[in-house]
Every structure is written in C-alpha cells, then in structure tokens.
Design a protein around this motif. Sequence first.
Motif, PDB file in Angstrom:
ATOM      1  N   THR A 248    -115.680 128.874 -16.170  1.00 34.40           N
ATOM      2  CA  THR A 248    -116.608 127.732 -16.137  1.00 34.40           C
ATOM      3  C   THR A 248    -116.961 127.199 -17.516  1.00 34.40           C
ATOM      4  O   THR A 248    -117.979 126.538 -17.682  1.00 34.40           O
ATOM      5  N   ASN A 249    -116.167 127.480 -18.527  1.00 30.58           N
ATOM      6  CA  ASN A 249    -116.503 127.049 -19.882  1.00 30.58           C
ATOM      7  C   ASN A 249    -116.566 125.527 -19.979  1.00 30.58           C
ATOM      8  O   ASN A 249    -115.580 124.821 -19.748  1.00 30.58           O
ATOM      9  N   ALA A 250    -117.751 125.023 -20.297  1.00 26.76           N
ATOM     10  CA  ALA A 250    -117.972 123.589 -20.507  1.00 26.76           C
ATOM     11  C   ALA A 250    -119.327 123.436 -21.174  1.00 26.76           C
ATOM     12  O   ALA A 250    -120.160 124.350 -21.138  1.00 26.76           O
ATOM     13  N   ASN A 251    -119.550 122.276 -21.791  1.00 27.78           N
ATOM     14  CA  ASN A 251    -120.875 122.019 -22.340  1.00 27.78           C
ATOM     15  C   ASN A 251    -121.838 121.677 -21.202  1.00 27.78           C
ATOM     16  O   ASN A 251    -121.410 121.299 -20.108  1.00 27.78           O
ATOM     17  N   ILE A 252    -123.118 121.839 -21.490  1.00 30.30           N
ATOM     18  CA  ILE A 252    -124.111 121.759 -20.419  1.00 30.30           C
ATOM     19  C   ILE A 252    -124.999 120.520 -20.544  1.00 30.30           C
ATOM     20  O   ILE A 252    -125.059 119.887 -21.586  1.00 30.30           O
ATOM     21  N   HIS A 253    -125.648 120.201 -19.439  1.00 30.76           N
ATOM     22  CA  HIS A 253    -126.705 119.193 -19.318  1.00 30.76           C
ATOM     23  C   HIS A 253    -126.192 117.759 -19.268  1.00 30.76           C
ATOM     24  O   HIS A 253    -126.777 116.923 -18.591  1.00 30.76           O
ATOM     25  N   ARG A 254    -125.107 117.441 -19.974  1.00 36.21           N
ATOM     26  CA  ARG A 254    -124.699 116.033 -20.025  1.00 36.21           C
ATOM     27  C   ARG A 254    -123.485 115.712 -19.148  1.00 36.21           C
ATOM     28  O   ARG A 254    -123.320 114.586 -18.705  1.00 36.21           O
ATOM     29  N   GLY A 255    -122.622 116.689 -18.936  1.00 36.40           N
ATOM     30  CA  GLY A 255    -121.412 116.425 -18.165  1.00 36.40           C
ATOM     31  C   GLY A 255    -121.681 116.358 -16.675  1.00 36.40           C
ATOM     32  O   GLY A 255    -122.611 116.994 -16.156  1.00 36.40           O
ATOM     33  N   ILE A 256    -120.857 115.574 -15.960  1.00 40.61           N
ATOM     34  CA  ILE A 256    -121.024 115.479 -14.503  1.00 40.61           C
ATOM     35  C   ILE A 256    -119.788 116.008 -13.771  1.00 40.61           C
ATOM     36  O   ILE A 256    -119.696 115.876 -12.551  1.00 40.61           O
ATOM     37  N   HIS A 257    -118.846 116.601 -14.529  1.00 38.44           N
ATOM     38  CA  HIS A 257    -117.677 117.183 -13.866  1.00 38.44           C
ATOM     39  C   HIS A 257    -118.011 118.591 -13.380  1.00 38.44           C
ATOM     40  O   HIS A 257    -119.050 119.172 -13.717  1.00 38.44           O
ATOM     41  N   ALA A 258    -117.127 119.171 -12.616  1.00 36.62           N
ATOM     42  CA  ALA A 258    -117.405 120.429 -11.909  1.00 36.62           C
ATOM     43  C   ALA A 258    -117.739 121.568 -12.855  1.00 36.62           C
ATOM     44  O   ALA A 258    -118.688 122.331 -12.625  1.00 36.62           O
ATOM     45  N   LEU A 259    -116.956 121.715 -13.929  1.00 34.20           N
ATOM     46  CA  LEU A 259    -117.206 122.815 -14.851  1.00 34.20           C
ATOM     47  C   LEU A 259    -118.556 122.652 -15.539  1.00 34.20           C
ATOM     48  O   LEU A 259    -119.304 123.629 -15.711  1.00 34.20           O
ATOM     49  N   ALA A 260    -118.876 121.443 -15.966  1.00 32.10           N
ATOM     50  CA  ALA A 260    -120.149 121.207 -16.649  1.00 32.10           C
ATOM     51  C   ALA A 260    -121.328 121.509 -15.731  1.00 32.10           C
ATOM     52  O   ALA A 260    -122.339 122.091 -16.166  1.00 32.10           O
ATOM     53  N   GLU A 261    -121.208 121.118 -14.480  1.00 29.63           N
ATOM     54  CA  GLU A 261    -122.297 121.375 -13.538  1.00 29.63           C
ATOM     55  C   GLU A 261    -122.449 122.868 -13.276  1.00 29.63           C
ATOM     56  O   GLU A 261    -123.576 123.377 -13.198  1.00 29.63           O
TER      57      GLU A 261
ATOM     58  N   ALA B 153    -121.571 125.328 -15.361  1.00 26.92           N
ATOM     59  CA  ALA B 153    -122.088 125.941 -16.580  1.00 26.92           C
ATOM     60  C   ALA B 153    -123.587 125.683 -16.731  1.00 26.92           C
ATOM     61  O   ALA B 153    -124.355 126.584 -17.086  1.00 26.92           O
ATOM     62  N   THR B 154    -124.002 124.455 -16.448  1.00 30.17           N
ATOM     63  CA  THR B 154    -125.423 124.114 -16.546  1.00 30.17           C
ATOM     64  C   THR B 154    -126.251 124.947 -15.581  1.00 30.17           C
ATOM     65  O   THR B 154    -127.311 125.467 -15.932  1.00 30.17           O
ATOM     66  N   GLU B 155    -125.761 125.072 -14.358  1.00 33.11           N
ATOM     67  CA  GLU B 155    -126.484 125.855 -13.357  1.00 33.11           C
ATOM     68  C   GLU B 155    -126.616 127.318 -13.787  1.00 33.11           C
ATOM     69  O   GLU B 155    -127.699 127.915 -13.678  1.00 33.11           O
ATOM     70  N   ALA B 156    -125.539 127.900 -14.310  1.00 34.52           N
ATOM     71  CA  ALA B 156    -125.583 129.300 -14.734  1.00 34.52           C
ATOM     72  C   ALA B 156    -126.544 129.491 -15.898  1.00 34.52           C
ATOM     73  O   ALA B 156    -127.302 130.473 -15.943  1.00 34.52           O
ATOM     74  N   TYR B 157    -126.525 128.573 -16.839  1.00 31.51           N
ATOM     75  CA  TYR B 157    -127.397 128.662 -18.013  1.00 31.51           C
ATOM     76  C   TYR B 157    -128.868 128.532 -17.612  1.00 31.51           C
ATOM     77  O   TYR B 157    -129.714 129.314 -18.046  1.00 31.51           O
ATOM     78  N   GLU B 158    -129.174 127.552 -16.777  1.00 28.91           N
ATOM     79  CA  GLU B 158    -130.570 127.354 -16.366  1.00 28.91           C
ATOM     80  C   GLU B 158    -131.033 128.456 -15.419  1.00 28.91           C
ATOM     81  O   GLU B 158    -132.222 128.803 -15.408  1.00 28.91           O
ATOM     82  N   ASN B 159    -130.116 129.033 -14.648  1.00 25.61           N
ATOM     83  CA  ASN B 159    -130.487 130.195 -13.832  1.00 25.61           C
ATOM     84  C   ASN B 159    -130.919 131.361 -14.721  1.00 25.61           C
ATOM     85  O   ASN B 159    -131.822 132.126 -14.360  1.00 25.61           O
ATOM     86  N   ALA B 160    -130.258 131.500 -15.866  1.00 28.66           N
ATOM     87  CA  ALA B 160    -130.637 132.564 -16.798  1.00 28.66           C
ATOM     88  C   ALA B 160    -132.047 132.338 -17.321  1.00 28.66           C
ATOM     89  O   ALA B 160    -132.817 133.294 -17.483  1.00 28.66           O
ATOM     90  N   ARG B 161    -132.405 131.097 -17.571  1.00 24.73           N
ATOM     91  CA  ARG B 161    -133.771 130.795 -18.016  1.00 24.73           C
ATOM     92  C   ARG B 161    -134.775 131.170 -16.922  1.00 24.73           C
ATOM     93  O   ARG B 161    -135.828 131.766 -17.202  1.00 24.73           O
ATOM     94  N   THR B 162    -134.446 130.835 -15.684  1.00 24.23           N
ATOM     95  CA  THR B 162    -135.340 131.143 -14.561  1.00 24.23           C
ATOM     96  C   THR B 162    -135.486 132.653 -14.369  1.00 24.23           C
ATOM     97  O   THR B 162    -136.592 133.160 -14.154  1.00 24.23           O
ATOM     98  N   LYS B 163    -134.365 133.385 -14.460  1.00 21.73           N
ATOM     99  CA  LYS B 163    -134.414 134.844 -14.336  1.00 21.73           C
ATOM    100  C   LYS B 163    -135.277 135.469 -15.426  1.00 21.73           C
ATOM    101  O   LYS B 163    -136.074 136.379 -15.173  1.00 21.73           O
ATOM    102  N   THR B 164    -135.106 134.983 -16.649  1.00 22.64           N
ATOM    103  CA  THR B 164    -135.848 135.549 -17.771  1.00 22.64           C
ATOM    104  C   THR B 164    -137.336 135.264 -17.628  1.00 22.64           C
ATOM    105  O   THR B 164    -138.174 136.121 -17.930  1.00 22.64           O
TER     106      THR B 164
ATOM    107  N   ALA C 178    -126.231 128.369 -27.248  1.00 21.63           N
ATOM    108  CA  ALA C 178    -125.388 129.553 -27.037  1.00 21.63           C
ATOM    109  C   ALA C 178    -125.256 129.766 -25.530  1.00 21.63           C
ATOM    110  O   ALA C 178    -125.986 130.566 -24.930  1.00 21.63           O
ATOM    111  N   ILE C 179    -124.324 129.060 -24.917  1.00 20.78           N
ATOM    112  CA  ILE C 179    -124.238 129.016 -23.452  1.00 20.78           C
ATOM    113  C   ILE C 179    -123.825 130.370 -22.882  1.00 20.78           C
ATOM    114  O   ILE C 179    -124.496 130.921 -21.992  1.00 20.78           O
ATOM    115  N   ALA C 180    -122.733 130.909 -23.389  1.00 19.86           N
ATOM    116  CA  ALA C 180    -122.275 132.208 -22.881  1.00 19.86           C
ATOM    117  C   ALA C 180    -123.321 133.284 -23.121  1.00 19.86           C
ATOM    118  O   ALA C 180    -123.544 134.162 -22.277  1.00 19.86           O
ATOM    119  N   GLU C 181    -123.970 133.192 -24.275  1.00 18.42           N
ATOM    120  CA  GLU C 181    -125.002 134.185 -24.598  1.00 18.42           C
ATOM    121  C   GLU C 181    -126.209 134.048 -23.668  1.00 18.42           C
ATOM    122  O   GLU C 181    -126.809 135.047 -23.259  1.00 18.42           O
TER     123      GLU C 181
END
Length: 410
Positions: A53-66, A68-79, A282-285
């Motif tokens: 799912t490597n892609a930049n987050i928040h701005r892209g509307i393609h499948a990978l970007a969406e 990646a964004t969901e995984a990153y923001e889920n990490a914020r919610t979990k934390t 740091a998306i992966a991080e």
Amino acid sequence: MNSVISNNEIAGQFPILKQPVHQDKRLVYLDSAATAQKPLAVIQSMNAFYEHTNANIHRGIHALAEAATEAYENARTKTARFIGVADARQLIFTRNTTESINLIAYTWGRKFLNKGDLVVLTEMEHHSNLVPWYMLAEEKELRIEFVRVRDDGTLDMRHYHDLLEKKPRLVSFTHMSNVLGTINPAKEMIQDAHRAGAVVVIDGAQAVPHFGVNLTDLEPDFYAFSGHKMCGPTGIGVLYGKMDLLNAMPPFMGGGDMIKKVTFEGFSTNDVPYKFEAGTPAIAEGIGMGAAVDYLESVGMDAVFAHEQELTQYAFNVLADVKGLRIIGPGADVRGGVISFTLEGIHPHDVAQILDSEGIAVRAGHHCAMPLHQRFNIPATTRASLYLYNTKADLDALRKGLDKVIEIFA
C-alpha cells in the motif's frame, strides 16, 4: 509477585534477541530506556505497507493512497485510545519526544511566554526537556527554576510547592526518570500546577512504554512520548495537547499538508492536528506505531509493569552484594525498570565495554541528563534498563558480568 508474562514466549517474538553477538555470546539486551527492540508484528506491519500500500497520504484519491491514509489515521486513533484520549485529533505525530517538546517551546512558548515569566523544571530532566526551554529563555528573557531531587532520587515536593507559590507560567517535568527510574506523582503535580495557574508539559518517553497512562485521568496540557521506546519504530513520536491550546498555537513548520489555502497574498492553516504536520510524514513508521500499540495491548500494560517490577526487585537482590556497587535512585518498590549504578574505582565506560564482551548491552555515560549527574556529584553511570522481553536469566548474566569487571580491575 508473580509475573503473568511468559518470558520464553515474549522473547521469541523479537527476532533480534535470537541472534548471538561477538560470534557466540547470547545477546542480553539491557538498554531499552535508550530504545526498545521490535516484535515481529511491528516489523511485518511496516513491510506490508511498503509491499502492498505504499503511497502518499491525505491528498491522493487512488486506491493505494486511500489505503495508506486509512492505515496511518487508524494508527493515530489506536494511539489515542492507548493513552485514554477520546479525540484523536489531539495527537500530533512528530519524529520523537524531543521534537514534540521543541514544538511546544517554539509555538506555544514563543506566543504565550513573556519576559520575566517563570518556567519550573526539575533536576532530573532529560536534555530534551531542558535545552528547548534554555533556548527560549535566552530569546525571551524567561526565568527558570528547578525542583530539587532528594538524595533518595525522589522530588522534593515541599520545594515544588514553594516554587508554585511563585506563580510559574509553565511547569514541565518527566513522568519517569530515564536515570533514576523514579516515577513522579504526575496527577498530583499536574493538579497543583493548575491551581497555581501554570500550563503543564509532561515528558512521557519512559512512562508510556512501561505502565498504563490515561491522559483523561491525568489532565496534562501537553504530553509527549516516542514510538521507538514502546516496541515501535524510530522516527515517530506523539504530542498530545488540549484542543484549545492547539487551536491557539501558530504552526511549527510551513509547507504541504499544514495549509488549508495558499494564495499570492498568504495562507491559512489546516485544522488540528494537520496544522502541525507539514510535509510527507513518516507513514510506515506511523503504521508501525499502531502495530506496536496493538502488540502492547495484547500483552497488557498491567502485565508489563508487574513483570518489570518483579525483575527490578530481583535485580536489586542479585546486585546487593556486588563489591563497590551503588545504585542511584529510589528503592525497587517505587521505581520503574531502570537501574543506574556506579562501581567504585571503575569508569562506567569500562564497565559497559567489558559487559559488551560478554554479550550484555547496557548504557554508560550521562544518559542525556548531565545536570542530574552533577546533582549527585558523579560524572557518569552505567545503566541497565528492563522491558517485557527481559528475564531473570538476563539479570543473572549481568551479575556474572560484573563479577568479571571487578576481577579484571582487582
């Protein structure tokens, strides 16, 4: 006290602990206060991001970007859930605790602190909670005073209350000392500081990885910690702030993602938390941080703390009759799993080097707390720090290694 952690099962989940060092020595890792090792689940989560799912987050509307964004923001919610915060927008992702505290100093501090204002720190602070305030004090002509540390390694609370009577504008202290292992009475100190009218910043780098922290209960104004000390990757940290303060603060850096609109005349900032998250993060991080939270929740923070308390008491017993050894700080029953010590007549660097030859990883030096060592009139200490993957066998190895140190220098 019986630990509910199965040592063999836990240690087996950390690939690095399976490898020998110096060709044939079992790795005994006692440096988790510097950085914790990573379980396979965290490593796999980051690999999966890069593989699928490597892609930049928040701005892209393609499948990978969406994805990646969901995984990153889920990490914020979990934390946020992990530290008892209902609104994940109050968590800003930074690089580490140091950057988080600098962010506060450069944004809130620059805007709201004025010439002559008093900042109260403590003598046990890490440089990350000293130097940003020194820099700001020089710029804005602030006053800084320090809560004294008693000979037993605990804060002088009477002196703390005396300083609060001077009506400080800011109080900032560590939740748990990275040298002494002292766990400060954070809730009481926060309440007292608020009654005195101060804003409170907490360095939680050594606390969040080792025992349950609930910010809804503690109610600090700001709280900072790092992913790499809690089984997560390096390069990702967290700053919690109360929403009214975050809204009132100017941005930290300018660029992409922290803006809502940019024209030839100027710009308007994005909403919190993105207002403080300029550029590609740091998306992966961040995703690895979320996996670390999942992992620690699966073990249970009560179990982690109980395990470390048991090991700390065992360490005190095992080391009790080591000739010339002095442990700095409070007793085993009132500290976290950090044991800093001196050996009479032997420099800590020599201690650490000989222990390393036996496969035992400890830290030697001032541990980014030079003023605290000055307070105890010692240039450096050797530090053994514990985590959920350590065992009593690790501490037996430490004792055996110290016997070798003493034999060499006898």
